[in-house]
Design a protein around this motif. Structure first.
Motif, PDB file in Angstrom:
ATOM      1  N   VAL A   1      49.162  29.868  45.615  1.00  0.00           N
ATOM      2  CA  VAL A   1      47.916  30.471  46.128  1.00  0.00           C
ATOM      3  C   VAL A   1      46.748  29.607  45.678  1.00  0.00           C
ATOM      4  N   TYR A   2      45.714  29.651  46.472  1.00  0.00           N
ATOM      5  CA  TYR A   2      44.516  28.906  46.089  1.00  0.00           C
ATOM      6  C   TYR A   2      43.795  29.611  44.955  1.00  0.00           C
ATOM      7  N   ASP A   3      43.206  28.829  44.106  1.00  0.00           N
ATOM      8  CA  ASP A   3      42.445  29.340  42.968  1.00  0.00           C
ATOM      9  C   ASP A   3      41.148  29.988  43.451  1.00  0.00           C
ATOM     10  N   SER A   4      41.047  31.293  43.338  1.00  0.00           N
ATOM     11  CA  SER A   4      39.758  31.908  43.661  1.00  0.00           C
ATOM     12  C   SER A   4      38.977  32.256  42.402  1.00  0.00           C
ATOM     13  N   ASN A   5      39.666  32.340  41.277  1.00  0.00           N
ATOM     14  CA  ASN A   5      39.000  32.846  40.075  1.00  0.00           C
ATOM     15  C   ASN A   5      37.863  31.955  39.571  1.00  0.00           C
ATOM     16  N   ARG A   6      38.036  30.644  39.706  1.00  0.00           N
ATOM     17  CA  ARG A   6      36.960  29.779  39.216  1.00  0.00           C
ATOM     18  C   ARG A   6      35.697  29.967  40.046  1.00  0.00           C
TER      19      ARG A   6
ATOM     20  N   GLY B   1      44.516  34.215  33.978  1.00  0.00           N
ATOM     21  CA  GLY B   1      45.963  34.103  34.175  1.00  0.00           C
ATOM     22  C   GLY B   1      46.699  33.869  32.869  1.00  0.00           C
ATOM     23  N   GLY B   2      48.005  34.181  32.923  1.00  0.00           N
ATOM     24  CA  GLY B   2      48.886  33.831  31.814  1.00  0.00           C
ATOM     25  C   GLY B   2      48.801  34.723  30.593  1.00  0.00           C
ATOM     26  N   VAL B   3      48.155  35.895  30.699  1.00  0.00           N
ATOM     27  CA  VAL B   3      48.059  36.737  29.501  1.00  0.00           C
ATOM     28  C   VAL B   3      48.812  38.060  29.628  1.00  0.00           C
TER      29      VAL B   3
ATOM     30  N   GLY C   1      45.092  37.389  35.620  1.00  0.00           N
ATOM     31  CA  GLY C   1      45.093  36.426  36.717  1.00  0.00           C
ATOM     32  C   GLY C   1      44.605  36.985  38.036  1.00  0.00           C
ATOM     33  N   ASN C   2      44.873  38.255  38.267  1.00  0.00           N
ATOM     34  CA  ASN C   2      44.541  38.822  39.575  1.00  0.00           C
ATOM     35  C   ASN C   2      43.037  38.764  39.849  1.00  0.00           C
ATOM     36  N   PRO C   3      42.665  38.282  41.030  1.00  0.00           N
ATOM     37  CA  PRO C   3      41.250  38.024  41.303  1.00  0.00           C
ATOM     38  C   PRO C   3      40.304  39.200  41.107  1.00  0.00           C
TER      39      PRO C   3
HETATM   40  P1  AMP Z   1      49.128  36.262  35.865  1.00  0.00           P
HETATM   41  O1  AMP Z   1      48.166  37.122  35.092  1.00  0.00           O
HETATM   42  O2  AMP Z   1      49.049  34.839  35.478  1.00  0.00           O
HETATM   43  O3  AMP Z   1      50.486  36.837  35.824  1.00  0.00           O
HETATM   44  O4  AMP Z   1      48.647  36.347  37.363  1.00  0.00           O
HETATM   45  C1  AMP Z   1      48.648  37.569  38.072  1.00  0.00           C
HETATM   46  C2  AMP Z   1      48.495  37.330  39.557  1.00  0.00           C
HETATM   47  O5  AMP Z   1      47.233  36.709  39.802  1.00  0.00           O
HETATM   48  C3  AMP Z   1      49.528  36.407  40.143  1.00  0.00           C
HETATM   49  O6  AMP Z   1      49.871  36.898  41.420  1.00  0.00           O
HETATM   50  C4  AMP Z   1      48.815  35.088  40.267  1.00  0.00           C
HETATM   51  O7  AMP Z   1      49.323  34.284  41.279  1.00  0.00           O
HETATM   52  C5  AMP Z   1      47.398  35.525  40.567  1.00  0.00           C
HETATM   53  N1  AMP Z   1      46.456  34.524  40.076  1.00  0.00           N
HETATM   54  C6  AMP Z   1      46.427  34.001  38.844  1.00  0.00           C
HETATM   55  N2  AMP Z   1      45.448  33.101  38.734  1.00  0.00           N
HETATM   56  C7  AMP Z   1      44.838  33.059  39.947  1.00  0.00           C
HETATM   57  C8  AMP Z   1      43.743  32.318  40.469  1.00  0.00           C
HETATM   58  N3  AMP Z   1      43.089  31.444  39.700  1.00  0.00           N
HETATM   59  N4  AMP Z   1      43.378  32.514  41.752  1.00  0.00           N
HETATM   60  C9  AMP Z   1      44.040  33.403  42.512  1.00  0.00           C
HETATM   61  N5  AMP Z   1      45.072  34.132  42.082  1.00  0.00           N
HETATM   62  C10 AMP Z   1      45.480  33.963  40.822  1.00  0.00           C
END
Ligand code: AMP
Ligand code: MG
Length: 433
Positions: A215-220, A265-267, A321-323
């Motif tokens: 998926v494209y990065d929307s969070n930044r 993300g990642g937490v 991570g979720n937007p």
């Molecule tokens: P995570 O907290 O890393 O498990 O991410 C949770 C969800 O958010 C997953 O579906 C990821 O693909 C999505 N996600 C994480 N980082 C981003 C981002 N920068 N932009 C869009 N979606 C993201």
């Protein structure tokens, strides 16, 4: 600097695995440092910055009693309840020119808005409310009362008083007020620098070719936009892949350049990635006693997992991570903490999004035991009351319903189901986002 454990000890019933949303702000306010560095700027460059000292007024504003209207100034004690007052016009006072003559009994002074009121003249009748003829005016009974249409010396700001308190965020009105005191420069806290990056192997940067599962990065983009609205200097460290070497380099670079770090993300609990491990490792190794990181499960939706701590002395906000979870946790928790770091007074209107109350236009299912934030639109009904409706799909990744919203309906921890017509609270973000 208090350790994270010390801060946790001050919070009643602190449990990182079931943290109530209500206690997060207090934790973060205690965790982040207050600003120390200041700079002096020409007034206009101070817009949206935080005032670093109390401003004691060097003068009275206005500096003289003066007229609030174009009209005629006279001694208000001559007014009577039943008889018209007839006065002879003995002179004219323009703004910026002091009237040098004398006004005696039975006389008045033609006066323009802003002109100094001479001693003894305390009342102004607007010119459109009198009959003027051959150098005389007639004021009908009840037209004005003694003291009307007069601006008093110092009624805005008194010399020697605190015109503006340290920690005020300088909006247009504050700049105007400082200018009215004749101050060409203003002392503000240094701009905050915030570094941020997105994490995850599945996250594409704009320009990358799409690929399956990515998926494209929307969070930044949302984080950048929300930081911009606060006048923060942004340091964009891009998307960082789930690789220990790259993550370590990104965290170190962020901690060197910035006052605070935001990641997304990642937490979450089940994360099989290196982000949490690297946060933990850097937080503990860099500065024993000061560093540290806590992984929270907040009783909220959206936005349950969050990491907070310090890398060295630099606060870290590890957002989910979720937007939409990113935006909600930013608005509810990170934004007030960053304002605190910038030195803003907690009661400054910029620090917290305004809360409104309105009636829910629909029934909403809600489990007690977590705080829920629903994307919503507040609007006015025909009878003038506020109505709140949700904007559709509330999934934590659904940005389109966020785009349509002007606020977040906040359903508190203990709240159960909402019936149509129940009063709900909304945190308004229109104008903030
Ligand atoms: P995570 O907290 O890393 O498990 O991410 C949770 C969800 O958010 C997953 O579906 C990821 O693909 C999505 N996600 C994480 N980082 C981003 C981002 N920068 N932009 C869009 N979606 C993201
Ligand atoms: Mg991930």
């Amino acid at each position: 600097m208090k350790s994270l454990a010390d801060i946790a000890d001050t919070l009643l019933g602190y449990d990182p695995d079931a943290l109530q949303a209500d206690s997060v702000n207090a934790f973060l306010a205690a965790m982040v440092p207050e600003p120390t560095q200041t700079e002096s700027l020409p007034l206009m460059q101070g817009l949206d910055r935080v005032l670093a000292q109390d401003i004691i007024s060097p003068m009275d504003v206005p500096p003289h009693d003066n007229s609030a209207m174009d009209g005629y100034a006279f001694d208000g004690s001559a007014l009577s309840a039943n008889t018209p007052l007839q006065l002879q016009v003995a002179g004219r006072a323009l703004a910026g020119q002091a009237f040098a003559g004398q006004i005696g009994a039975g006389q008045c002074l033609q006066i323009m808005t802003g002109a100094i009121l001479p001693q003894g003249l305390d009342t102004v009748v607007p010119q459109e409310l009198v009959k003027a003829h051959q150098g005389r005016i007639v004021i009908a009974p009840g037209t004005v009362h003694p003291g009307d249409n007069r601006r008093l010396l110092g009624e805005d700001v008194l010399r020697g008083s605190v015109a503006l308190a340290k920690g005020s965020v300088l909006g247009p009105a504050a700049l105007g007020l400082l200018a009215s005191l004749g101050l060409p420069t203003v002392a503000v806290f240094r701009k905050l620098r915030v570094a941020y990056f997105s994490t995850g192997d599945e996250i594409l940067s704009l320009g990358d070719s799409p690929r399956e599962g990515a998926v494209y990065d929307s969070n930044r983009y949302t984080v950048w936009g929300m930081l911009q609205g606060m006048g923060i200097e942004c340091i964009d460290l891009g998307v960082v892949r789930d690789d220990p070497t790259l993550l370590e380099a990104a965290f170190r670079s962020a901690a060197e350049q910035a006052d605070a770090i935001i990641t997304s993300g990642g937490v979450s609990v089940g994360e099989a990635d290196h982000t949490k491990a690297m946060m933990r490792q850097l937080a503990h190794s860099d500065s024993p006693g000061e560093g540290g990181v806590a992984f929270w499960r907040i009783a909220m939706r959206p936005g349950r997992p969050m990491a907070v701590g310090r890398i060295g002395r630099v606060p870290l906000f590890g957002l989910p991570g979720n937007p939409v979870a990113v935006m909600v946790t930013f608005l509810a928790f990170v934004r007030p903490a960053l304002w605190h770091m910038m030195g803003a007074r907690p009661d400054d209107p910029r620090v917290h999004c305004p809360l409104l109350q309105g009636r829910s236009s629909e029934a909403i299912r809600k489990k007690p035991g977590r705080t829920e934030y629903q994307r919503a639109v507040v609007s006015r009904t025909a009878d003038g009351s506020l109505q709140v409706r949700t904007t559709g799909q509330q999934g934590s990744g659904v940005l389109s319903s966020m785009v349509q919203a002007n606020g977040l309906m906040v359903l508190p921890h203990e709240q159960g189901n909402i019936a149509q017509g129940d009063v709900v609270q909304v945190m308004m973000f229109a104008g903030v986002l």
